[in-house]
Design a protein around this motif. Sequence first.
Motif, PDB file in Angstrom:
ATOM      1  N   PRO A 153       0.835  -1.197   0.000  1.00  0.00           N
ATOM      2  CA  PRO A 153       0.000   0.000   0.000  1.00  0.00           C
ATOM      3  C   PRO A 153       0.873   1.251   0.000  1.00  0.00           C
ATOM      4  CG  PRO A 153      -0.126  -1.138   2.092  1.00  0.00           C
ATOM      5  CD  PRO A 153       0.710  -1.977   1.212  1.00  0.00           C
ATOM      6  N   PHE A 155       0.988   3.853   1.728  1.00  0.00           N
ATOM      7  CA  PHE A 155       1.552   4.404   2.960  1.00  0.00           C
ATOM      8  C   PHE A 155       2.788   3.628   3.380  1.00  0.00           C
ATOM      9  CE2 PHE A 155      -1.732   1.447   4.333  1.00  0.00           C
ATOM     10  CZ  PHE A 155      -1.116   0.730   5.344  1.00  0.00           C
ATOM     11  N   LEU A 156       2.794   2.333   3.062  1.00  0.00           N
ATOM     12  CA  LEU A 156       3.962   1.526   3.379  1.00  0.00           C
ATOM     13  C   LEU A 156       5.142   1.957   2.518  1.00  0.00           C
ATOM     14  CD1 LEU A 156       4.348  -0.726   5.327  1.00  0.00           C
ATOM     15  CD2 LEU A 156       4.030  -2.334   3.476  1.00  0.00           C
ATOM     16  N   LEU A 159       6.508   5.151   3.736  1.00  0.00           N
ATOM     17  CA  LEU A 159       7.268   4.920   4.956  1.00  0.00           C
ATOM     18  C   LEU A 159       8.663   4.403   4.642  1.00  0.00           C
ATOM     19  CD1 LEU A 159       6.340   5.074   7.841  1.00  0.00           C
ATOM     20  CD2 LEU A 159       6.106   2.616   7.810  1.00  0.00           C
ATOM     21  N   LEU A 163      12.173   6.295   5.419  1.00  0.00           N
ATOM     22  CA  LEU A 163      13.169   5.711   6.300  1.00  0.00           C
ATOM     23  C   LEU A 163      14.506   5.590   5.567  1.00  0.00           C
ATOM     24  CD1 LEU A 163      11.050   3.039   8.136  1.00  0.00           C
ATOM     25  CD2 LEU A 163      11.797   5.239   8.957  1.00  0.00           C
ATOM     26  N   VAL A 166      16.145   8.951   5.179  1.00  0.00           N
ATOM     27  CA  VAL A 166      16.758   9.408   6.430  1.00  0.00           C
ATOM     28  C   VAL A 166      18.130   8.763   6.591  1.00  0.00           C
ATOM     29  CG1 VAL A 166      16.621   9.259   8.934  1.00  0.00           C
ATOM     30  CG2 VAL A 166      14.618   9.874   7.630  1.00  0.00           C
ATOM     31  N   PRO A 272      -4.992  10.859   2.168  1.00  0.00           N
ATOM     32  CA  PRO A 272      -4.843  11.284   3.562  1.00  0.00           C
ATOM     33  C   PRO A 272      -3.700  10.591   4.287  1.00  0.00           C
ATOM     34  CG  PRO A 272      -7.126  10.758   3.108  1.00  0.00           C
ATOM     35  CD  PRO A 272      -6.355  10.377   1.898  1.00  0.00           C
ATOM     36  N   ILE A 273      -3.583   9.283   4.083  1.00  0.00           N
ATOM     37  CA  ILE A 273      -2.587   8.559   4.856  1.00  0.00           C
ATOM     38  C   ILE A 273      -1.177   8.870   4.358  1.00  0.00           C
ATOM     39  CG2 ILE A 273      -1.872   6.268   5.552  1.00  0.00           C
ATOM     40  CD1 ILE A 273      -4.777   5.479   5.334  1.00  0.00           C
ATOM     41  N   LEU A 276      -0.252  12.140   5.618  1.00  0.00           N
ATOM     42  CA  LEU A 276       0.092  12.101   7.034  1.00  0.00           C
ATOM     43  C   LEU A 276       1.543  11.671   7.220  1.00  0.00           C
ATOM     44  CD1 LEU A 276      -1.279  12.262   9.885  1.00  0.00           C
ATOM     45  CD2 LEU A 276      -1.339   9.795   9.786  1.00  0.00           C
ATOM     46  N   ILE A 277       1.947  10.662   6.465  1.00  0.00           N
ATOM     47  CA  ILE A 277       3.306  10.153   6.625  1.00  0.00           C
ATOM     48  C   ILE A 277       4.326  11.145   6.088  1.00  0.00           C
ATOM     49  CG2 ILE A 277       4.889   8.338   5.924  1.00  0.00           C
ATOM     50  CD1 ILE A 277       2.472   6.528   5.849  1.00  0.00           C
ATOM     51  N   LEU A 287      -7.465  16.435   6.799  1.00  0.00           N
ATOM     52  CA  LEU A 287      -8.588  15.536   7.028  1.00  0.00           C
ATOM     53  C   LEU A 287      -8.270  14.547   8.147  1.00  0.00           C
ATOM     54  CD1 LEU A 287     -11.351  14.493   5.997  1.00  0.00           C
ATOM     55  CD2 LEU A 287     -10.105  12.989   4.483  1.00  0.00           C
ATOM     56  N   VAL A 288      -7.090  13.929   8.071  1.00  0.00           N
ATOM     57  CA  VAL A 288      -6.706  12.969   9.108  1.00  0.00           C
ATOM     58  C   VAL A 288      -6.644  13.667  10.456  1.00  0.00           C
ATOM     59  CG1 VAL A 288      -4.937  11.402   9.903  1.00  0.00           C
ATOM     60  CG2 VAL A 288      -5.365  11.629   7.482  1.00  0.00           C
TER      61      VAL A 288
END
Lengths: 337, 397
Positions: A153, A155-156, A159, A163, A166, A272-273, A276-277, A287-288
Amino acid sequence: MINFIQFIITRAFLAIITLLAVSFIVFALMELVPANCAERYLAFKNTQGSNITIEDIEAEERRLGLDRPFLVRWSTWVSNIVIKGDFGDSCILRVRINDLMKDKFFLSLGICLTALLLAYLIAVPVGIISATTKFRSLDNALKFISYLGLAIPNFLLALIIILFSVVFFGDTMTGLFTPEYVNAPWSYDKFKNFLSRAWLPIFILGWSATAFALQTVRALISDEYEKLYVVAAKARGISGMTLLWKYPAKHSLGPIINSLGFDLNRIFNELPIVALILMLTESGALLVESLARTNDQQLAGAIIILLTGTIIMLNFLTDVLLAVIDPRIRKGVMGGS
Amino acid sequence: MEAKIQNIHKEIKAKEAYFSATQFQLIYARFRSNRSAMIAGLFLLIMILLGVFADFISPYDPTIAGRDKDYEHGAPQIPLFWDDNGFSLRPFLYTLERYRGKDTNFRWVYTLNKEKEKRRYVSFFPKGWKHKALAFNVNLPGKKFDFKIPGFTFERHLFGIDSGGIHLFGTDKAGKDIFSRTLHAIYISLAVGTIGVFIAFVLALIIGGISGYFGGWIDGVMQMITDTVRVIPPIPLFMVLASFAPPEWSSETRFFFIACILGLIGWPTLARRVRTHLLSERSQEYVLAAKLCGASPSHIISRHLLPSFTSYIIVDLVISFPYMVLSETALSFIGLGLREPVNSLGVLLQNATRADVLLNYQWYFIPVIFFIVLVLSFVFVGDGLRDSADPYKVLKK
């Protein structure tokens, strides 16, 4: 021509009805939240030390117009949005929603539409290759990648990318602007800055949209590619790109245009997700925040109406576009001319 | 000549087998020839078994009760069969010694003691934490809906260790075993998906069934409603509904609530498919025959029309399943779905969001692999089923 105008008017009418129905659902959901705006305003006062009575709440309800029946409130809400573009106040943050939103919604829209465009720019050529290639392994590999688009997905993916960035670049790549541009007025420099950051959300949102579009294009082309008229064209000696563009690609254009609306729906769905991330300062993240943190249903309702309205608008546009370019539909609309 | 006759016999046998086979035998035969779907099916089966027998397989309680307070943020421990000190038929782990003192700045420092005498052996079927099977203790809002079934209590587990702890996937911040948590998360995610799909399916059958069977203006109105719900992006809608859940609800209540929401929003796609199937079937002659015999609409829908496309419906259910799991994960991930102490894949993914996880505790990502494998295998199985759902269709090469 008369027929065509009639067709457009019917479609527009249907779109408006759908939008009204959506606004009704959203408004009903906003109303279902325990505690209305009056209670919330006064609950805040209560924390400041003043005593609140039932009469105070009722007076506040009258002031805000909350004592009127549901349908009246709904129609004022809708007409305010349509006529004045005014979404009312957020009763948690006690500011006008329009002030909260500012250009945030258009930022989201820009990102999502670009992601959609990117998805089709990749999916159409790759999907055609996948459908027409002689190498099954290439087809299978492309198929697997497109399945990964569903299984990982967005969002994964976001992420993992953050990471890694970074660890390897020392920069989180989050946000839509570098800090010095966040509150600056729009300018060419700010736009450049925006582009230097926005490619990541665009890529991430486009990732699964591409996967879905790829599957659609592949299925359409490979269905058409084996039909008899294509075989006949081959027999006449047409081959290669000419064959492809002349028949199957043309045929599949209609369904692809038709699916645009739902692809945008899917992108909005994940916005949204991802926002957010990536800590994007746009409406998805808002929204979130409004739902998960502040429980601000007015703001959430406004954003959902805007998102859904865009999808309905796109659906309407694609319907009209289809009627213009697809002779079968055109004939149906125009009555055989 | 003999060989020829035998060949003909074989051919006839094959044909007979084909014509006398039931629909499901044919579907299975076709599904089996799809290699990627078969492999995915195997993975899916393993996942489901892991989820269903999570209590038995996991050596520790996945909640805070099963935490290992001597091994927080612990790395995965892989059982070994041999090392420099020789081979052992029973897999073993090294003993972990921890020490803290002035020279380590009062932080725990772990060292592995690799001596042969200090080996800890893995034991099979030991007694461990108590778990219950077939026990229900549902605590919904309102006393009337509460019910309790005691079920059976078991203590045996698949494996354990003689002394100390065994953490195949490491432990998290609180010392909870990630292996046990992952297995239980698979179970919970599958359970949420199943309930969600079930609710969506019942709604879809009712709405799509009415719409497709009656047609006309009823169909028009129903389609209007379906399209309206479909046009709203589902995850934002999930979020709105999920934010209704008051924070003081128990985790079981939350679980049922989230599953219901998934079902209540997931029906439109299914309903559309049911309607399309019905529209094409209802003009068939056997429906007319049933009507002439005076059968009621509900009888015709449930006894004649639905069985005619059961296989398609199963395919649709399998295809919509990963979306349910994905939605649950997304919801839990942003904190609106399930919450600890319930373990779902989304809850576990949420734990992996911090930057220090990638730097220091990479094993937090192990559940992510399970999640991807689960969704992928569902998608492949669904795809394979879709291709084989109509066994009479001629396959494209």
